[in-house]
Design a protein around this motif. Structure first.
Motif, PDB file in Angstrom:
ATOM      1  N   ASP A  68      -5.941   2.233  -7.833  1.00  0.00           N
ATOM      2  CA  ASP A  68      -4.945   2.954  -7.031  1.00  0.00           C
ATOM      3  C   ASP A  68      -3.674   3.264  -7.827  1.00  0.00           C
ATOM      4  N   LYS A  69      -3.704   2.940  -9.128  1.00  0.00           N
ATOM      5  CA  LYS A  69      -2.625   3.323 -10.055  1.00  0.00           C
ATOM      6  C   LYS A  69      -1.240   2.865  -9.570  1.00  0.00           C
ATOM      7  N   ASN A  77      -5.578  -0.002   8.294  1.00  0.00           N
ATOM      8  CA  ASN A  77      -4.270  -0.676   8.271  1.00  0.00           C
ATOM      9  C   ASN A  77      -3.213   0.400   8.029  1.00  0.00           C
ATOM     10  N   PRO A  78      -2.613   0.958   9.068  1.00  0.00           N
ATOM     11  CA  PRO A  78      -1.736   2.124   8.901  1.00  0.00           C
ATOM     12  C   PRO A  78      -0.602   1.917   7.901  1.00  0.00           C
ATOM     13  N   GLY A  79      -0.015   0.712   7.885  1.00  0.00           N
ATOM     14  CA  GLY A  79       1.073   0.469   6.947  1.00  0.00           C
ATOM     15  C   GLY A  79       0.599   0.525   5.507  1.00  0.00           C
ATOM     16  N   ASP A  80      -0.562  -0.025   5.250  1.00  0.00           N
ATOM     17  CA  ASP A  80      -1.138   0.001   3.901  1.00  0.00           C
ATOM     18  C   ASP A  80      -1.594   1.420   3.541  1.00  0.00           C
ATOM     19  N   THR A  87     -11.109  -1.066   0.442  1.00  0.00           N
ATOM     20  CA  THR A  87     -11.459  -1.449   1.808  1.00  0.00           C
ATOM     21  C   THR A  87     -10.342  -2.272   2.425  1.00  0.00           C
ATOM     22  N   LYS A  88     -10.434  -2.475   3.702  1.00  0.00           N
ATOM     23  CA  LYS A  88      -9.375  -3.126   4.474  1.00  0.00           C
ATOM     24  C   LYS A  88      -8.979  -4.468   3.863  1.00  0.00           C
ATOM     25  N   ASP A  89      -7.692  -4.634   3.610  1.00  0.00           N
ATOM     26  CA  ASP A  89      -7.082  -5.835   3.041  1.00  0.00           C
ATOM     27  C   ASP A  89      -7.310  -5.997   1.542  1.00  0.00           C
TER      28      ASP A  89
END
Length: 812
Positions: free
Chosen positions: A198-199, A436-439, A317-319
């Motif tokens: 994700d750089k 996770n909208p914030g992430d 993926t999530k988290d």
């Protein structure tokens, strides 16, 4: 029904008695007895777990018949002699077979032979004889798909063992359910991968969910079953649906290009990575737990047998950190990072912020990977890295090259029922960081950029094999595999098509690891809860050897190739190989509507078909794929009158076979074809023509939520393929597709001049098929495949010079 068991280990009688003592069937009471009838009664008493006193026990015993006229409790009261017929009459009832419908009370031994159950043929005359027969009975499958010992475990037999269990208990070479599943410890850790997808200038952290026995808290180290599942943290169905590609687009002429494989070979770069996180401390206990994972029932079975189970969804993926890039090397790296941590060769943290390290101190460092479809694909990918600690892989319906999943012969070719899906769609569906909208806010723009590049690189315009696809071809690295491999695949799986397992099996021939292959008659399914096959027991034998080091002859007992018959229900046959290069071949020439032996002179010269339909018919078939398939293969009129595809395909049939044959491997076609445009494609289906009550397309649920192998634990449905109630006139055996401009290979593009004839050779998807005497073999030649290819509905006219066409059939 037919029972097929391959995981019963033959041991000497001294070992049998030692193991019977270990699981408490032999005890001080049995030691004092010499009469086999008295010993048998004590053993039976131990199995009626619901009975708390002698009155209820006698009542339970009298539910069984010792002779056609005498109940079992009364038999013991009369102190009569034991015979093999009496022992096995009762055994069949204990194994849940039904009197009269499954066996004749007067001849139980005949039923044992017919059902293919294990039994002793020598007279049961002594205590030692009785204990030997009892040992084999515990290893034998019930009517309902589990060993008798597993049935007893499910009834609660091993519950008294829980408090004393400190290590696994093995019986007949397999781990038993002596660990309390309700005492499992659930941890979450975050493995630091050698990636920054994700750089964000930090190495990606990967969420890992762990289920381990409570005994690991007091010194026990468990082997690990690891399932890498991108679906584990949730999927984005709606976002994926919006990404689906339109397949109603025209086929186009491609610019000719004469390239070699070397020009498109993938070479992995060595990107600079951010430094590893600075460890600020270490602790033994995790900071985080979880309530419920997305389980696989085979893993659930082993959680009570001393194994730990680990699930990880991977990058994007999530988290977890990172982004999804379907099938790429980063995805493989994230998969093996978890293995490296489990084997003690990588760092994980208790959370994503504090940099407190945590080791897999509870792991014995021996890991197996399990899973189906994308899960099995990542297991295959991990194996091709040769990562230390990975001892074995059991991959089911796994992709070995992503090109063979979304492409075929230079064409965009969708997996079954997923028209319009592609690499970018799948990446979107499993990018559960969206949830996770914030992430997601932090990564959304970058992921969209990556997605745009993926959409371009997957190249739906040409369908050519390229450097992008070569990166996602695990076959390139098969020589690095060090783990023993078990591959499971459906011969009717048109999602992950059989070429994926066929190519992997062939590539492994010279790799010095043990490899096993199981081919079933299913589509895209698991087979661990089938009645006719002891798959779970086979995996127990295998994992007990591979991960615990038990010398149980697993590599010798499990067949190299095991194939389910498509004609006889519940029939599995063993073979030395599949798609053998030395297979005998039968060659046919094309004749007008016929396939004739190679020795027969061919008279006909040409045949043609169109690929265009009127708009109404075209729209109808798009919405009714089953009707399209029926009309494609049917030579007579349908219910509405004339077959609407009669001018859109050619059908060539053999004469009726005068004996059964077995097709084993890849059907080869040599075709001379012309088309009226500078582009074109051909599709083929090999078909079994002949009325028969074939096996159901999907397995039948025989007993819902009936299997767990452990008391009060997660349950699975008992399943089996059964005969269809009605006869059907045909069944598609295998298929294939090719872009006429890719007639040499998937990356070279050749010129195609309108109305000129060209020769091409191709292989259909590999198969193993039992064709019955009296049936005909048919080849259907057409162009647009409504379920697989793009659907341009163009004014294309194809001509075959049929006196120059051949079909070559590999026979077992």
């Amino acid at each position: 029904m037919k029972n097929n068991q391959f995981a019963i280990e033959t041991v000497d009688k001294a070992t049998e008695q030692k193991e019977l003592r270990a699981i408490h069937f032999i005890d001080q009471t049995v030691d004092k007895l010499t009469d086999p009838v008295a010993v048998w009664q004590v053993l039976l008493d131990k199995t009626f777990l619901q009975a708390k006193n002698q009155t209820v026990l006698y009542q339970k015993l009298n539910n069984y018949l010792a002779t056609p006229q005498l109940a079992l409790g009364d038999f013991f009261e009369r102190n009569e002699a034991l015979t093999n017929e009496i022992f096995y009459r009762v055994a069949l009832q204990l194994l849940e077979f039904d009197v009269d419908s499954d066996f004749d009370l007067n001849d139980p031994l005949a039923a044992l032979k017919k059902i293919q159950l294990t039994f002793v043929s020598e007279p049961i005359q002594t205590k030692a004889d009785l204990l030997h027969a009892w040992y084999l009975l515990l290893c034998t499958h019930t009517k309902n798909g589990q060993t008798y010992l597993d049935k007893l475990a499910q009834d609660g037999y091993f519950m008294p063992f829980y408090a004393q269990t400190t290590a696994p208990l093995f019986f007949n070479g397999k781990a038993q359910a002596v660990f309390d599943p309700h005492q499992l410890i659930r941890d979450v850790v975050y493995v630091e991968a050698p990636l920054d997808t994700d750089k964000d200038s930090q190495r990606d952290l990967l969420k890992v969910e762990i289920l381990r026995p409570k005994q690991t808290e007091t010194g026990y180290q468990a082997p690990v079953l690891y399932t890498a599942s991108p679906y584990n943290q949730g999927i984005n169905d709606e976002a994926g649906s919006k990404m689906m590609h339109n397949v109603d687009v025209p086929l186009k002429a491609k610019e000719p290009r004469n390239v070699s494989y070397e020009e498109i070979r993938y070479h992995e770069p060595t990107p600079e990575l951010p430094k590893k996180r600075v460890i600020k401390g270490e602790q033994k206990e995790a900071d985080e737990t979880f309530a419920m994972e997305s389980p696989y029932t085979l893993n659930d079975y082993f959680l009570t047998r001393g194994f730990a189970v680990v699930y990880a969804a991977g990058i994007g993926t999530k988290d977890s950190d990172g982004i999804r890039d379907t099938g790429g090397v980063a995805e493989t790296a994230s998969t093996i990072a978890v293995i490296e941590w489990l084997a003690g060769n990588r760092t994980a943290f208790t959370n994503k912020t504090d940099n407190i390290a945590i080791k897999a101190w509870w792991s014995n460092g021996k890991i197996a990977m399990t899973g189906r479809s994308y899960l099995g694909t990542l297991a295959t990918a991990a194996a091709t890295t040769g990562v230390a600690g990975l001892k074995t892989v059991v991959s089911e319906a796994a992709i070995s090259s992503w090109y063979d999943y979304y492409r075929d012969g230079g064409l965009v070719a969708a997996p079954d029922t997923f028209q319009g899906e592609d690499m970018d769609v799948l990446a979107t569906e499993v990018f559960s960081r969206m949830q996770n909208p914030g992430d997601y806010l932090k990564i959304k723009d970058f992921f969209n950029q990556v997605l745009a590049v993926m959409t371009k690189d997957q190249d739906r315009e040409t369908g050519n094999y390229s450097r992008y696809w070569d990166e996602r071809n695990y076959l390139n690295n098969v020589s690095k595999i060090k783990a023993d491999m078990i591959m499971v695949h459906g011969l009717n799986d048109w999602n992950v098509k059989p070429r994926n397992v066929g190519n992997l099996w062939n590539a492994l021939r010279d790799v010095p690891v043990t490899k096993k292959l199981i081919l079933h008659q299913g589509q895209h399914i698991y087979v661990n809860a089938f009645r006719s096959l002891d798959f779970t027991d086979m995996m127990n034998l295998w994992f007990s050897h591979e991960l615990f080091g038990i010398e149980n002859h697993a590599k010798e007992l499990l067949p190299d190739v095991l194939i389910q018959d498509n004609v006889e229900p519940e029939t599995w046959r063993t073979y030395e190989d599949w798609q053998s290069p030395q297979a005998k071949r039968q060659t046919f020439n094309f004749e007008a509507k016929e396939l004739v032996p190679e020795s027969v002179p061919v008279r006909s010269a040409a045949a043609s078909f169109s690929d265009h339909l009127d708009d109404e018919t075209f729209d109808f078939y798009k919405k009714h794929l089953a009707v399209w398939q029926r009309d494609l293969l049917t030579t007579n009129h349908d219910t509405t009158g004339e077959n609407r595809l009669r001018d859109n395909r050619l059908i060539f049939k053999t004469s009726q076979y005068d004996q059964d044959i077995y097709i084993d491997g890849r059907v080869q076609l040599k075709i001379r074809v012309a088309v009226n445009e500078p582009f074109g494609m051909l599709s083929f289906q090999l078909v079994d023509y002949g009325d028969a009550q074939r096996l159901t397309v999907s397995p039948t649920v025989l007993a819902a939520k009936s299997l767990s192998g452990t008391y009060d634990w997660r349950r699975d449905n008992l399943r089996e393929f059964t005969r269809q109630k009605e006869s059907t006139p045909w069944k598609m055996i295998t298929n294939g597709h090719i872009n006429l401009q890719n007639r040499h290979n998937n990356y070279q593009v050749d010129e195609l001049k309108p109305n000129d004839f060209y020769d091409l050779t191709l292989e259909l998807q590999p198969t193993f098929y039992h064709l019955l005497k009296g049936h005909q073999l048919g080849l259907v030649v057409y162009a647009t495949d409504f379920g697989t290819t793009i659907r341009g509905n163009q004014e294309l006219q194809y001509s075959l010079q049929i006196n120059q066409c051949q079909l070559s059939l590999p026979l077992k």
